[in-house]
Design a protein around this motif. Structure first.
Motif, PDB file in Angstrom:
ATOM      1  N   UNK A  82       0.854  -1.186   0.000  1.00 46.76           N
ATOM      2  CA  UNK A  82       0.000   0.000   0.000  1.00 46.76           C
ATOM      3  C   UNK A  82       0.886   1.231   0.000  1.00 46.76           C
ATOM      4  N   UNK A  83       0.556   2.169  -0.873  1.00 44.04           N
ATOM      5  CA  UNK A  83       1.331   3.403  -1.003  1.00 44.04           C
ATOM      6  C   UNK A  83       2.807   3.113  -1.294  1.00 44.04           C
ATOM      7  N   UNK A  84       3.046   2.030  -2.029  1.00 42.89           N
ATOM      8  CA  UNK A  84       4.401   1.678  -2.409  1.00 42.89           C
ATOM      9  C   UNK A  84       5.208   0.988  -1.328  1.00 42.89           C
ATOM     10  N   UNK A  85       4.579   0.668  -0.199  1.00 45.10           N
ATOM     11  CA  UNK A  85       5.276   0.028   0.919  1.00 45.10           C
ATOM     12  C   UNK A  85       4.748  -1.394   1.084  1.00 45.10           C
ATOM     13  N   UNK A  86       5.631  -2.392   0.973  1.00 47.41           N
ATOM     14  CA  UNK A  86       5.248  -3.782   1.107  1.00 47.41           C
ATOM     15  C   UNK A  86       4.831  -4.109   2.533  1.00 47.41           C
ATOM     16  N   UNK A  87       3.887  -5.026   2.656  1.00 48.30           N
ATOM     17  CA  UNK A  87       3.516  -5.537   3.973  1.00 48.30           C
ATOM     18  C   UNK A  87       4.633  -6.454   4.471  1.00 48.30           C
TER      19      UNK A  87
END
Length: 371
Positions: free
Chosen positions: A153-158
Motif C-alpha cells: 500500500x502506497x508503495x510500501x510492502x507488507x
C-alpha cells in the motif's frame, strides 16, 4: 598468598574489561528504541473483569493434537461445521470437530507457501487469508485457486499481513503489523517501541488498497462491528483496542490498559468480543516498556541468540459491545494464545506455540467472581 592475589587481580581486570567491552558494544549498536506513550504504561485496573477462570487448562481439551502446527487464527464456517486455521508449516487446514476432541478430523487443505495468519470468509464462499509473508490472499473453488489480492500500500510492502475482517459490502479490512520487521523479527518491533503498523482496506471491485490508519503500535486483530459502522482493532504493544468508524475515519478507544498484550479479537454474534492475549504483563515486561535502555540491552542479547523475554498467564478476555470487561479465561501455565473464538458453548483457542487447538466448555468451566 601470591596465587590468591593474582587471581583477585585477574578477576578485577577481567570484570573491568568486560564492562568496558559491553559499554562499547552498547554505544556502537545502532538499535535506537523509543519511549512508549504514557498510556501504554497504565495499570490494568480499568480492564479487570468481574468474572475469572484462572485455571482453564484443568478443563481444556485438545483438538487435532499433533496435527496442527501452531494454528494462529481460527474461523468457523457454520454451514459446513468446519474450522479453518493457518499453520506455521504454510498449510491452511480444515478441522471437523466432533463431540470428542480426540475424534476430530484434520485435513491439509491449501498450502500458501508462506505463513497464514488471519482467516475470514468472503461473500461468495471464498476464504480470505492474511499471510504474513505473501500478503492478502483469496482462496476459492474449494481450494483449487489461490489469488494474491494485495501485497503493498502506497508503495510500501507488507511485512506482517496479520488479521482480516470482511464487511457486508465485500470490502476487506486488514492489518499489517509492521512495515519494518517481518514475522520472525516481531520481537524487535516491540523492543524498538516505534509505530510501524497500519490498518487498511481492499475493495475487490476496484482492486484499490487504502491505508486507513498508520503509525500503529503493531496493528493486530481486527473485527467488524455487528452494525457494520466501525471496526475494532488491536495494537499489541500498547495493550489497547480502538474503534475505527468507517464513515469519516474517526478513532476512539474501545478498551485500554489490558492485563495482557492483545492479539486477535473476534465477535461471537451474541453481543461479545473475545480478545486473545499471548501473555500477561509480567514484571520484566513492565520494566522493558518503561525503560528504552533495557530494551536496547535485550535487543543485543536476542541478536546473540538469547531471548530472556518469557510469555506466561495467557488467556482470552470477554468484553461487551462497549468494551466493558466481562470475564477472563486464563492459566498461569499457558502462553502464546493468539485467538479466542466462541462456537456454541465452547471457547476455541489458537496458538503460536502448540500443536493443537484448545477447547474449553464454558458451561462446565465457567468464569466466576474473583475470590
Amino acid at each position: 598468598m601470591a596465587v590468591f592475589f593474582f587471581s583477585t587481580r585477574f578477576l578485577f581486570f577481567s570484570t573491568i574489561i568486560s564492562i568496558l567491552v559491553s559499554i562499547a558494544l552498547y554505544q556502537l549498536d545502532t538499535f535506537d528504541p523509543a519511549p512508549f506513550p504514557s498510556d501504554a504504561l497504565a495499570s490494568a485496573t480499568t480492564s479487570i473483569p468481574p468474572l475469572l477462570n484462572d485455571g482453564i487448562l484443568d478443563g481444556a481439551e485438545f483438538v487435532g493434537d499433533g496435527l496442527l502446527n501452531r494454528p494462529e487464527d481460527i474461523a468457523y464456517h457454520r454451514d459446513s461445521g468446519l474450522i479453518y486455521t493457518g499453520c506455521a508449516d504454510g498449510w491452511v487446514k480444515r478441522v471437523k470437530v466432533l463431540d470428542s476432541a480426540n475424534d476430530s478430523v484434520v485435513e491439509d487443505w491449501v498450502h500458501t507457501g508462506g505463513r497464514p495468519l488471519g482467516i475470514a470468509f468472503g461473500l461468495h464462499g471464498e476464504v480470505i487469508v492474511a499471510d504474513a509473508y505473501k500478503g492478502l490472499l483469496n482462496i476459492s473453488g474449494d481450494g483449487k485457486k489461490t489469488e494474491l489480492l494485495t501485497e503493498e500500500a502506497e508503495g510500501v510492502r507488507f511485512k506482517v499481513t496479520d488479521a482480516v475482517a470482511v464487511g457486508d459490502n465485500g470490502v476487506l479490512y486488514f492489518t499489517d503489523g509492521s512495515y519494518k520487521y517481518n514475522f520472525q523479527q516481531c520481537v524487535f518491533d516491540i523492543l524498538e517501541g516505534k509505530p510501524h503498523g497500519r490498518l487498511m482496506s481492499f475493495d475487490p471491485t476496484t482492486r484499490v488498497t487504502r491505508v486507513l490508519l498508520r503509525d500503529l503500535y503493531f496493528a493486530n486483530g481486527v473485527s467488524m462491528s455487528p452494525d457494520q459502522t466501525h471496526l475494532v482493532f488491536c495494537e499489541t504493544h500498547i495493550r489497547r483496542c480502538s474503534k475505527y468508524y468507517i464513515n469519516g475515519g474517526r478513532v476512539e478507544v474501545f478498551i485500554q490498559g489490558l492485563p495482557g498484550f492483545p492479539d486477535n479479537i473476534r465477535y461471537d454474534g451474541d453481543g461479545h468480543y473475545w480478545i486473545a492475549m499471548p501473555t500477561t504483563v509480567t514484571t520484566l515486561w513492565k520494566l522493558l516498556m518503561k525503560y528504552p535502555f533495557l530494551r536496547k540491552i535485550t535487543d543485543m542479547t536476542v541478536k546473540y541468540g538469547f531471548n530472556p523475554i518469557g510469555l506466561e498467564n495467557a488467556g482470552v478476555l470477554q468484553v461487551d459491545l462497549d468494551g466493558n470487561p466481562i470475564a477472563l479465561y486464563r492459566d498461569h501455565k499457558l502462553s502464546h494464545i493468539t485467538t479466542g473464538v466462541k462456537i456454541g458453548n465452547h471457547l476455541y483457542c489458537g496458538s503460536l506455540l502448540h500443536s493443537h487447538i484448545m477447547r474449553l466448555d464454558l458451561l462446565k468451566y465457567p468464569a466466576q467472581k474473583w475470590l
